[in-house]
Design a protein around this motif. Structure first.
Motif, mmCIF file in Angstrom:
data_model
loop_
_atom_site.group_PDB
_atom_site.id
_atom_site.type_symbol
_atom_site.label_atom_id
_atom_site.label_comp_id
_atom_site.label_asym_id
_atom_site.label_seq_id
_atom_site.Cartn_x
_atom_site.Cartn_y
_atom_site.Cartn_z
ATOM 1 N N LYS A 1 -1.477 18.771 2.150
ATOM 2 C CA LYS A 1 -2.271 19.297 1.040
ATOM 3 C C LYS A 1 -3.721 18.824 1.137
ATOM 4 O O LYS A 1 -4.654 19.581 0.867
ATOM 5 N N ILE A 2 -3.905 17.575 1.545
ATOM 6 C CA ILE A 2 -5.249 17.018 1.676
ATOM 7 C C ILE A 2 -5.985 17.662 2.849
ATOM 8 O O ILE A 2 -7.169 17.970 2.767
ATOM 9 N N THR B 1 -9.171 7.890 2.220
ATOM 10 C CA THR B 1 -8.848 6.782 3.118
ATOM 11 C C THR B 1 -7.366 6.733 3.482
ATOM 12 O O THR B 1 -7.005 6.453 4.632
ATOM 13 N N LYS B 2 -6.497 6.999 2.528
ATOM 14 C CA LYS B 2 -5.052 6.942 2.786
ATOM 15 C C LYS B 2 -4.621 7.943 3.841
ATOM 16 O O LYS B 2 -3.686 7.697 4.594
ATOM 17 N N ALA B 3 -5.292 9.070 3.875
ATOM 18 C CA ALA B 3 -4.917 10.125 4.813
ATOM 19 C C ALA B 3 -5.694 10.060 6.125
ATOM 20 O O ALA B 3 -5.153 10.366 7.193
ATOM 21 N N TRP B 4 -6.950 9.644 6.058
ATOM 22 C CA TRP B 4 -7.826 9.737 7.224
ATOM 23 C C TRP B 4 -8.220 8.390 7.828
ATOM 24 O O TRP B 4 -8.865 8.342 8.867
ATOM 25 N N LYS C 1 0.829 -1.190 0.000
ATOM 26 C CA LYS C 1 0.000 0.000 0.000
ATOM 27 C C LYS C 1 0.868 1.246 0.000
ATOM 28 O O LYS C 1 1.838 1.349 0.733
ATOM 29 N N LYS C 2 0.504 2.197 -0.839
ATOM 30 C CA LYS C 2 1.266 3.428 -0.925
ATOM 31 C C LYS C 2 1.021 4.284 0.308
ATOM 32 O O LYS C 2 -0.092 4.369 0.812
ATOM 33 N N THR C 3 2.076 4.916 0.811
ATOM 34 C CA THR C 3 1.941 5.828 1.938
ATOM 35 C C THR C 3 2.093 7.243 1.432
ATOM 36 O O THR C 3 2.857 7.512 0.513
ATOM 37 N N LEU C 4 1.382 8.145 2.041
ATOM 38 C CA LEU C 4 1.427 9.532 1.619
ATOM 39 C C LEU C 4 2.523 10.282 2.348
ATOM 40 O O LEU C 4 2.772 10.051 3.531
#
Length: 210
Positions: free
Chosen positions: A73-74, A197-200, A63-66
């Motif tokens: 930015k998000i 979803t990736k951020a929160w 899974k990619k991480t931000l």
């Protein structure tokens, strides 16, 4: 003897979870840009199907991480909102959907279980239900969903499912027709926003079955 794999098709005809490569092949045959991947267990496949292909694309399906810059930015979710989600045990399988207050997670509506439904159908119905709910309440909240597919279907005012109607899911198809008719006959100012979803993390309306 090689261990049997489970295949997830995010974009195919139809999309879904398949228990053999042969079934997966039939789903992606002739589909330009088909999105699919194999998994070791059904639990892993189901979790992946409820997320996005981009999360699993590439070597090792990591899974990619931000980055911190991307997260900044998000920003943070707007808690003055309604979040919707669906869950399906199988594809098709027993499906249900709901809407919750994003901040308190208080359930505001719930429908199901429905026999022989799919997660995408549930996400679509949840969005339309959310739109109707907010309009009826004269509420100016935004509406969160973690499904880009459902967002696209709502925009086109059509549930573009490949699911076949049967005696068991007749009531579900009646609900789909009602939802499509509502979209065609009503206007709304509610802003539909993709839940990051990736951020929160998981959307507040998530059923927690992944």
């Amino acid at each position: 003897m090689a261990k049997k794999k489970i295949y997830v098709v995010w974009f195919g005809n139809p999309a879904g979870i398949f228990d053999s490569w042969k079934k997966c092949q039939l789903s992606i045959k002739g589909v330009k840009g088909a999105q699919y991947k194999s998994f070791e267990t059904f639990a892993e496949a189901k979790k992946a199907y409820n997320k996005e292909y981009a999360d699993y694309k590439g070597k090792g399906a990591k899974k990619k991480t931000l980055s911190a810059t991307a997260l900044a930015k998000i920003g943070n979710p707007n808690l003055y909102s309604l979040s919707v989600d669906a869950a399906s045990s199988g594809n098709p399988g027993v499906m249900e959907y709901r809407g919750v207050d994003t901040q308190t997670k208080k359930q505001l509506f719930h429908q199901g279980p429905f026999q022989q439904g799919t997660n995408n159908v549930g996400e679509f119905l949840a969005l339309v239900h959310g739109l109707a709910f907010l309009k009826q309440q004269k509420n100016d909240r935004i509406l969160y969903t973690d499904s880009r597919i459902a967002m696209g279907w709502v925009k086109k005012k059509r549930c573009n499912t490949k699911l076949k109607q049967s005696a068991k899911n007749k009531s579900l198809f009646e609900l789909i027709t009602r939802a499509e008719n509502w979209l065609k006959k009503n206007t709304y100012s509610t802003k539909i926003v993709k839940w990051e979803t990736k951020a929160w993390g998981e959307i507040p309306a998530d059923f927690g079955r992944k």
